[in-house]
Scaffold this active site. Structure first.
Site, PDB file in Angstrom:
ATOM      1  N   HIS A  95       0.848  -1.196   0.000  1.00  0.00           N
ATOM      2  CA  HIS A  95       0.000   0.000   0.000  1.00  0.00           C
ATOM      3  C   HIS A  95       0.884   1.247   0.000  1.00  0.00           C
ATOM      4  CE1 HIS A  95      -2.829   3.066   1.269  1.00  0.00           C
ATOM      5  NE2 HIS A  95      -3.793   2.244   0.865  1.00  0.00           N
ATOM      6  N   GLU A 165      -4.081   1.985  -7.301  1.00  0.00           N
ATOM      7  CA  GLU A 165      -4.454   3.112  -6.442  1.00  0.00           C
ATOM      8  C   GLU A 165      -3.555   4.307  -6.751  1.00  0.00           C
ATOM      9  OE1 GLU A 165      -6.699   1.699  -2.663  1.00  0.00           O
ATOM     10  OE2 GLU A 165      -4.573   1.789  -2.240  1.00  0.00           O
TER      11      GLU A 165
HETATM   12  P1  PGA Z   1      -9.533   5.920   0.274  1.00  0.00           P
HETATM   13  O1  PGA Z   1      -8.396   4.830   0.560  1.00  0.00           O
HETATM   14  O2  PGA Z   1     -10.722   5.186  -0.263  1.00  0.00           O
HETATM   15  O3  PGA Z   1      -9.793   6.527   1.638  1.00  0.00           O
HETATM   16  O4  PGA Z   1      -8.968   6.885  -0.696  1.00  0.00           O
HETATM   17  C1  PGA Z   1      -8.126   3.806  -0.343  1.00  0.00           C
HETATM   18  C2  PGA Z   1      -6.866   3.143   0.078  1.00  0.00           C
HETATM   19  O5  PGA Z   1      -5.915   3.862   0.449  1.00  0.00           O
HETATM   20  O6  PGA Z   1      -6.769   1.901   0.087  1.00  0.00           O
END
Ligand code: PGA
Length: 256
Positions: A95, A165
């Protein structure tokens, strides 16, 4: 064969009490009990796993990280083998918030291998911090995937999920801005191509690719229908029971 769509709630370091964690989990569990075509996963902080696994079998448990070794003198680490023993099925690895703390593609690669040998399914997060005019961010994502999956046997690729992401779209990013389903579509096509080069077109087409970054009940349908993805990784919205339930229901209502 394409796998079920999947919605993963990443609670991050929330909620702050066990009581609130149980409450949030129980409300979601009650409201997703009839869901059939969508896998519902919650990744809470480690300390809540043991308690939450007793509340519902419908929600599959995920972890937010795991150590890069099976056991040993690694103060503060939790291993994939330990998580596997707690009925955890998925583990989020790489992440961006953990990369910020110093994780590298190399350390994530080791974690992925240990997770796979403990029979966990890694959810590998990739994504660029910024977009540049020369589209260098495609190369960055390619390098992340290639280095993180180096040496992973092809027959295990189908156990791995890739979560795209873009860091600039994550809710906690300062000066964040919204990604569109078109951004997600473009990148998911590219990611599948990278995966097919690393494994084979057949293997890559059976793998799940997710979008994550400020997904809400308002745009979940758009990402799922037009973003080229097989599910969503949801952070902030997963901390409000009704929002997360709405996102699961939106996914469940999709045609395929
Ligand atoms: P968010 O987080 O939906 O709060 O942007 C997603 C993540 O970081 O996995």
């Amino acid at each position: 064969m394409r796998k079920k769509k999947i919605i993963i709630g990443n609670w991050k370091m929330n909620p702050v009490t066990k009581k609130d964690a149980e409450k949030l989990f129980s409300i979601v569990a009650k409201n997703v009990s009839n869901i059939k075509r969508t896998e519902v996963v919650i990744a809470p902080p480690f300390v809540y796993l043991e308690k939450l696994k007793k509340i519902s079998k419908k929600i599959i448990l995920g972890a937010q990280n795991a150590g890069s070794e099976e056991m040993g003198a690694f103060t503060g680490e939790v291993s994939s083998v330990m998580l596997s023993g707690l009925d955890v099925k998925y583990v989020i690895l790489g992440h961006s918030e953990r990369r910020e703390m110093g994780e590298t593609n190399g350390s994530i690669n080791r974690k992925i291998k240990v997770a796979l040998s403990a029979n966990l399914s890694p959810v590998l997060c990739v994504g660029e911090k910024h977009r540049d005019e020369n589209h260098e961010y495609f190369n960055l994502v390619k390098t992340q995937i290639t280095e993180c999956l180096a040496g992973v046997p092809k027959n295990l690729f189908s156990k791995i999920i890739i979560a795209y992401e873009p860091v600039w779209a994550i809710s906690s990013t300062v000066n964040r801005h919204d990604a569109t389903s078109h951004d997600s579509l473009e990148m998911s096509i590219f990611i599948r191509k990278v995966l097919s080069i690393l494994s084979s077109p057949e293997i890559a087409s059976g793998m799940r690719i997710l979008y994550g970054g400020s997904v809400s009940e308002r745009d979940a349908g758009d990402f799922l229908m037009n973003g080229g993805v097989d599910g969503l990784l949801v952070g902030r919205a997963s901390l409000t029971a009704q929002k997360f339930i709405d996102i699961v229901n939106i996914c469940e209502a999709l045609k395929n």
